[in-house]
Design an enzyme around this catalytic site. Structure first.
Site: not given
Ligand code: HEM
Ligand SMILES: *[C@@H]1O[C@H](CO)[C@@H](O)[C@H](O)[C@H]1NC(C)=O
Ligand SMILES: *[C@@H]1O[C@H](CO)[C@@H](O)[C@H](O)[C@H]1NC(C)=O
Ligand SMILES: *[C@@H]1O[C@H](CO)[C@@H](O)[C@H](O)[C@H]1NC(C)=O
Ligand SMILES: *[C@@H]1O[C@H](CO)[C@@H](O)[C@H](O)[C@H]1NC(C)=O
Length: 322
Positions: A59, A63, A91, A189
């Site tokens: 991720r 990003h 984040n 995902h």
């Molecule tokens: C298609 C549009 C996408 C949307 C709307 C999206 C949205 C999100 C959201 C909302 C989360 C959870 C964040 C949270 O709860 O704080 C997430 C997690 C994640 N996303 Fe996406 N994402 C997208 C595409 C991608 C792409 C292209 C990748 C990588 C190639 C990716 C990799 C990940 C991974 C690996 C996580 C989990 C991170 C973790 O467990 O530390 N996502 N994403």
């Molecule tokens: C993630 O973002 C929030 C603001 O949305 C911030 O308060 C927090 O410190 C951030 N987390 C880290 C680990 O940087």
């Protein structure tokens, strides 16, 4: 004539942009032999000790690439008066930062001032996914580091989980990625976590209804409600996005979930909201071989988005500092 002049300049700029972005796999062969291996060693060891790092690192790279190109800016710290990408709302996955720092420290000992933070991120994502049994793709190197990181730009550029199919296509198109790339990269995902706050609205307060989103499979809703109780305290809980197998295995399960109405986000459901998307999802759900190879190719493409090369940008010595 003004118009043809402008068209000419436009074409010339495109040519410059495409010819300057020349990454290659052997960029550090002379300047930092062993550097690529040093990154692989750090990342592989970390992921073997905790598979969670794989999602975090994947991720981070995503990003990084979607905000000002793959230029390492996701690693920069906020400065007084200017909030960085890493402090923007979306984040999760910041656990990955420490590992990038660890790899960078090893590289600075081996070949000071040579290896970019942006290249470390690209390699780390590949090595991490490979270490959990996912696909392995080629990483072209020679990115240089940017020095601007903005929370506002992160929010503007990262896709929101409420986007429709056409909204997702438009978001990826801005990065030069097409519809097929978007569908296959969404397969990321299959691993990783999300906050309960992202799913509770669909479980308890679905707009216009009384309770859960009727689109979701009702058995899935029951299971998710157990993981995410409707309390303020539970909103920060982390749950697997691939709820049917724990979100630790890189497999086609994400696509199966999407087809079965067991995916977390509206943006996941959106993938089967058009016949074109549904056909792509069905193909990917049906073949791990196709998914792995398409995911690898799409990652190679994503990791070249907006890169700085040659004399652009710089090589940071500490990835969090300009
Ligand atoms: C298609 C549009 C996408 C949307 C709307 C999206 C949205 C999100 C959201 C909302 C989360 C959870 C964040 C949270 O709860 O704080 C997430 C997690 C994640 N996303 Fe996406 N994402 C997208 C595409 C991608 C792409 C292209 C990748 C990588 C190639 C990716 C990799 C990940 C991974 C690996 C996580 C989990 C991170 C973790 O467990 O530390 N996502 N994403
Ligand atoms: C993630 O973002 C929030 C603001 O949305 C911030 O308060 C927090 O410190 C951030 N987390 C880290 C680990 O940087
Ligand atoms: C890779 O790129 C660098 C910098 O542009 C160049 O010096 C090197 O010769 C290239 N290597 C190959 C194999 O093309
Ligand atoms: C909504 O759900 C609550 C709790 O189950 C129930 O008490 C209420 O009567 C429901 N309202 C409607 C309009 O169905
Ligand atoms: C929901 O999922 C369960 C298994 O988890 C399955 O038995 C059921 O048929 C699904 N419901 C629908 C409407 O597809």
């Amino acid at each position: 004539m003004a118009t043809s002049g402008m068209v000419f300049i436009g074409v010339a700029l495109l040519l410059v942009a495409s010819t300057s972005a020349q990454l290659n796999e052997t960029f550090y062969a002379k300047s930092c032999p062993g550097g690529v291996q040093a990154v692989t060693n750090v990342i592989t060891a970390a992921v073997h000790s905790d598979r969670r790092f794989a999602a975090a690192l994947l991720r981070l790279h995503f990003h990084d690439c979607f905000v000002r190109g793959c230029d390492g800016s996701v690693l920069l710290a906020s400065t007084p008066g200017s909030k960085a990408e890493k402090d923007a709302g979306p984040n999760l996955s910041l656990q990955g930062f420490g590992l990038i720092d660890q790899a960078k420290a090893a590289l600075e000992k081996q070949c000071p001032g040579i290896f970019s933070c942006a290249d470390i991120l690209a390699l780390a994502a590949r090595d991490a996914i490979s270490a959990i049994g996912g696909p392995k793709w080629r990483v072209f190197l020679g990115r240089r580091d940017g020095s601007i990181s903005s929370a506002t730009e992160a929010v503007q550029n990262l896709p929101a989980d409420t986007l429709s199919y056409s909204g997702l296509i438009a978001n990826f198109a801005k990065k030069g990625l097409n519809e097929a790339d978007m569908v296959v990269l969404s397969g990321a995902h299959t691993i990783g976590l999300t906050h309960c706050s992202k799913v509770t609205p669909r479980l308890y307060n679905f707009p216009g209804g009384n309770g859960s989103d009727p689109y979701l499979n009702s058995t899935f809703v029951v299971a998710e409600k157990k993981l995410c109780p409707n309390t303020a305290a539970a909103q920060g809980n982390l749950i697997p996005m691939d709820g049917t197998n724990g979100g630790q295995t890189f497999d086609v399960n994400y696509y199966t979930n999407v087809l079965n109405h067991k995916a977390i986000f509206k943006s996941d459901d959106a993938l089967v909201s058009t016949s074109s998307g549904r056909s792509k999802v069905t193909t990917l759900a049906g073949s791990k071989t196709i998914f792995f190879s398409a995911f690898g190719s799409a990652m190679e493409k994503m990791s070249k988005v907006g890169v700085l090369t040659g004399t652009q940008g710089k090589i940071r010595t500490v990835c969090s500092k300009k």
